[in-house]
Design a protein around this motif. Structure first.
Motif: not given
Length: 364
Positions: A85, A114, A122-123, A224, A227, A259, A263, A265
């Motif tokens: 991350g 990433t 993404r993520n 998602p 957080r 992330p 952000g 995952w």
């Protein structure tokens, strides 16, 4: 640490590794950094942004560090990534710069999906693709005129330590591998911390992620999860969560591309890790050497200790007194760079490596 309840551990597993269908949206603070790096550029090295593709066609972006006064002889080289991350402007870049100061050509790269590297969505992470990222970095290093392709090693930090060990097992071009603050991400996702995830809890996670796939397919995009780290601590969090927060969510280690700083995952991210154990073939790294470094007080220490027990000779386990997991991200007075330097100098020497040392498990 072992007294923390299983439910709390599952919830905090991998700092918010998601299997829920909802996402907490929070505003991120604007934290300014010099050149967007969490550490200043050393006047003893040069840094160049480079890019290359992995075996899946994903473009990886990296920083190539070279000693300022390196002479004309090709150098031993190190590919570096992690933590899980994080991005190259954080811990891996600091390691790369420091090892370049010590005479190595080093490459700190953003993993697939990433940072500045490519890959959609993404993520998301993958035990296979992120293992491949290390081999792609070896591809790149082996084509550089400043590098001796027969003297390439790798360093994996935190969750990318498991990927580094997996890469070393399968990629025989890697002549030595070191890890710091190691996480076995497949083990922690499949079994929870200290392997305390019950079969019922594991089944529930898999059922929820499996159903989430229909939602993602219907919506055309992955949902998602929550957080990874909150905007603020509320008090009462386990110390390792506080330590993560104090790195990723403060000017010390914050980066907008990370992330962990900024952000979440994807909600189904854990799926591929839960039945693909990363360290299955760790013994096949031998006769090439393994160095495992962990903090004495790290909640993750047992991953390094168990990997040491499983690995074949030559191997070393180094426990850093009074150090936590996150201390080995950026505390240059704690990270054993002298040990990393002597380890790679020994095993990445010109010509054949010397006779492997007897295994060592020690406190330093």
């Amino acid at each position: 640490m072992k007294k923390i309840t299983v439910l709390v551990l599952v919830f905090l597993m991998v700092l918010g590794q998601a299997y829920t269908q909802t996402s907490q949206k929070e505003k991120t603070k604007d934290m300014k950094q010099t050149d967007h790096y969490t550490f200043p550029l050393s006047d003893k090295v040069t840094r160049e942004k480079v890019s290359f593709k992995n075996r899946y066609g994903i473009t990886l972006v990296a920083d190539l560090y070279l000693p300022e006064n390196r002479g004309s002889e090709p150098l031993a080289a190190l590919a570096i990534s992690g933590p899980f991350g994080a991005v190259k402007e954080q811990s891996s870049g600091l390691y790369a710069q420091t090892m370049a100061e010590r005479g190595f050509a080093t490459l700190a790269f953003d993993p697939s999906y990433t940072g500045e590297s490519g890959g959609e969505p993404r993520n998301v992470t993958s035990p296979e693709i992120n293992t491949e990222d290390f081999s792609a970095a070896v591809d790149f290093l082996g084509l550089q005129p400043a590098v001796d392709r027969d003297r390439i090693g790798i360093i994996g930090i935190c969750g990318f330590a498991g990927m580094a060990l997996n890469a070393a097992a399968v990629d025989k071009r890697v002549k030595a591998v070191a890890t710091t603050s190691m996480y076995d991400m497949s083990r922690v996702m499949a079994k929870g911390y200290y392997d305390k995830l019950t079969i019922e809890q594991r089944t529930q996670m898999l059922e929820q992620m499996s159903r989430q796939r229909w939602e993602d397919a219907k919506n055309g995009t992955p949902a998602p999860g929550p957080r990874i780290l909150p905007e603020k601590l509320k008090g009462g969090e386990p110390q390792f969560v506080v330590d993560y927060f104090n790195y990723y969510r403060t000017p010390r280690g914050f980066h907008k591309n990370s992330p962990n700083s900024n952000g979440a995952w994807n909600a189904t991210n854990a799926l591929s890790f839960m039945n693909m154990p990363l360290l299955t073939y760790i013994k096949e790294i031998s006769p090439r050497p393994v160095l495992l470094i962990a903090g004495e007080n790290a909640h993750s220490r047992y991953f390094s200790e168990d990997a040491y027990k499983t690995a074949a000779e030559p191997k070393e386990l180094m426990i850093i007194p009074n150090a936590s997991h996150v201390d080995l991200y950026d505390r240059v007075n704690i990270i054993p760079f002298d040990k990393l330097t002597s380890f790679f100098n020994r095993y990445l020497r010109t010509g054949k490596a010397n006779t492997p040392a007897k295994s060592v498990a020690a406190n330093y």
